[in-house]
Design a protein around this motif. Structure first.
Motif, PDB file in Angstrom:
ATOM      1  N   ILE A   1      16.112 -18.984 -13.952  1.00 57.27           N
ATOM      2  CA  ILE A   1      16.178 -17.536 -13.942  1.00 57.27           C
ATOM      3  C   ILE A   1      14.931 -17.001 -14.626  1.00 57.27           C
ATOM      4  O   ILE A   1      14.688 -17.254 -15.798  1.00 57.27           O
ATOM      5  CB  ILE A   1      17.438 -17.030 -14.660  1.00 57.27           C
ATOM      6  CG1 ILE A   1      18.695 -17.543 -13.949  1.00 57.27           C
ATOM      7  CG2 ILE A   1      17.451 -15.511 -14.699  1.00 57.27           C
ATOM      8  CD1 ILE A   1      19.976 -17.144 -14.614  1.00 57.27           C
TER       9      ILE A   1
ATOM     10  N   ASP B   1      17.736 -20.307  -7.877  1.00 62.60           N
ATOM     11  CA  ASP B   1      18.226 -19.295  -8.808  1.00 62.60           C
ATOM     12  C   ASP B   1      17.504 -17.959  -8.650  1.00 62.60           C
ATOM     13  O   ASP B   1      17.116 -17.610  -7.543  1.00 62.60           O
ATOM     14  CB  ASP B   1      18.162 -19.804 -10.257  1.00 62.60           C
ATOM     15  CG  ASP B   1      19.475 -19.538 -10.984  1.00 62.60           C
ATOM     16  OD1 ASP B   1      19.879 -20.429 -11.740  1.00 62.60           O
ATOM     17  OD2 ASP B   1      20.066 -18.480 -10.782  1.00 62.60           O
ATOM     18  N   SER B   2      17.294 -17.223  -9.740  1.00 62.63           N
ATOM     19  CA  SER B   2      16.980 -15.801  -9.613  1.00 62.63           C
ATOM     20  C   SER B   2      15.646 -15.407 -10.216  1.00 62.63           C
ATOM     21  O   SER B   2      15.166 -16.001 -11.181  1.00 62.63           O
ATOM     22  CB  SER B   2      18.072 -14.971 -10.305  1.00 62.63           C
ATOM     23  OG  SER B   2      19.324 -15.166  -9.707  1.00 62.63           O
TER      24      SER B   2
ATOM     25  N   GLN C   1      15.995 -17.016  -2.225  1.00 62.83           N
ATOM     26  CA  GLN C   1      16.691 -17.016  -3.512  1.00 62.83           C
ATOM     27  C   GLN C   1      16.975 -15.583  -3.971  1.00 62.83           C
ATOM     28  O   GLN C   1      16.381 -14.628  -3.487  1.00 62.83           O
ATOM     29  CB  GLN C   1      15.854 -17.752  -4.569  1.00 62.83           C
ATOM     30  CG  GLN C   1      15.479 -19.159  -4.192  1.00 62.83           C
ATOM     31  CD  GLN C   1      16.682 -20.048  -3.940  1.00 62.83           C
ATOM     32  OE1 GLN C   1      17.728 -19.902  -4.568  1.00 62.83           O
ATOM     33  NE2 GLN C   1      16.544 -20.980  -3.004  1.00 62.83           N
ATOM     34  N   ARG C   2      17.857 -15.460  -4.924  1.00 63.51           N
ATOM     35  CA  ARG C   2      18.276 -14.150  -5.411  1.00 63.51           C
ATOM     36  C   ARG C   2      17.143 -13.470  -6.175  1.00 63.51           C
ATOM     37  O   ARG C   2      16.582 -14.029  -7.116  1.00 63.51           O
ATOM     38  CB  ARG C   2      19.495 -14.296  -6.334  1.00 63.51           C
ATOM     39  CG  ARG C   2      20.095 -12.964  -6.778  1.00 63.51           C
ATOM     40  CD  ARG C   2      20.881 -12.334  -5.660  1.00 63.51           C
ATOM     41  NE  ARG C   2      21.390 -11.021  -6.024  1.00 63.51           N
ATOM     42  CZ  ARG C   2      22.540 -10.805  -6.670  1.00 63.51           C
ATOM     43  NH1 ARG C   2      23.276 -11.844  -7.047  1.00 63.51           N
ATOM     44  NH2 ARG C   2      22.952  -9.585  -6.924  1.00 63.51           N
TER      45      ARG C   2
END
Length: 290
Positions: free
Chosen positions: A5, A23-24, A44-45
């Protein structure tokens, strides 16, 4: 390259390659990410945050946006302060799934999204609209009739589709977060639409001459609209109309033209941009095609 993240708390320019592996990536409220080089979000986010202190943005992109790929899971937030008023809103996204008003502006979790109501509402199991009020709280602009039409089903009406420039705009009365009361004291909330980030040149075509048209900012970034008009020729009968949610009567229209600037009704409340027309991320505006 990232596999965790990543939270950006600054104005950041990445000139070389950026690749998200998992992930983010989160851009904190009020900060800007610029990617003049190549970037691949990898599906991805990515979250472009917004709160009372400001709204994040994704700014300059390489090769007119073509160097950004994989931006298919991007949430672009829009904070709405506690103020029962009408606003002209959109989302700078496209996509062919999970793209309804209900999915993006209502069903975003506890304490977020927006309560949408009408006297014909049948709730989450029906048309997605809460029953209440004396009229609909979400309207679509009918250009040929120069009138507003009520949205009767937020599950079947789309916020965007897969076509570039398809981000739709609505007049939305915001009492507070989704699931909250129709009446009473206003509450702040955050809209959290998710889709594919819209980048590059966006054309809004098929605008009928001498009719008003409601246009949504297609980008997750503010746009200095008067610069665009002065550069490419306005084709708008020289005027831009925005909704000032802090005005009287649950909001009021303000008008800009290249000669009078904001002298017709004054600049929008809290506007610090002088004679510029700054259309914010998530904001829509009216023009009249010439």
């Amino acid at each position: 390259k990232s596999s965790g993240i990543v939270i950006i708390y600054d104005h950041l320019t990445i000139s070389n390659n950026l690749s998200l592996l998992s992930d983010s990536l989160i851009i904190a409220p009020g900060y800007r990410l610029e990617l003049p080089g190549s970037a691949n979000f990898g599906g991805q986010r990515v979250i472009v945050r917004s709160d009372a202190g400001g709204t994040a943005s994704i700014g300059i992109l390489g090769n007119n946006g073509l160097n950004l790929t994989g931006a298919s899971n991007v949430t672009v937030e829009r904070y709405i302060p506690a103020n029962r008023a009408w606003r002209l809103l959109t989302a700078p996204l496209i996509g062919n799934s999970v793209n309804s008003i209900y999915d993006n502006w209502q069903n975003t979790g506890s304490g977020t999204g927006v309560t949408i109501f009408s006297p014909s509402g049948t709730g989450a199991a029906g048309n997605g609209i809460i029953n209440g009020g004396i009229s609909s709280s979400i309207l679509t602009y009918n250009s040929p009739a120069n009138a507003w039409d009520a949205i009767t089903n937020t599950k079947t009406n789309l916020l965007f589709d897969v076509t570039k420039g398809s981000n739709k705009s609505y007049a939305l009365f915001v009492p507070g977060p989704a699931g909250g009361p129709v009446s009473g004291t206003a509450q702040p909330t955050i809209l959290k639409p998710t889709g594919t980030l819209q980048t590059g040149t966006v054309t809004f075509s098929g605008l009928t001459a001498n009719q008003f048209h409601l246009i949504g900012n297609p980008y997750a970034s503010p746009v200095k609209l008067n610069t665009v008009l002065n550069t490419v020729g306005d084709n708008t009968n020289n005027a831009v109309y925005v909704r000032d949610a802090k005005g009287t009567y649950m909001g009021m229209y303000k008008v800009w033209d290249p000669t009078l600037k904001w002298s017709v009704g004054g600049a929008p409340s809290g506007d610090n941009y002088g004679n510029d027309v700054i259309i914010q991320s998530g904001q829509a505006f009216f023009i009249r095609a010439s």
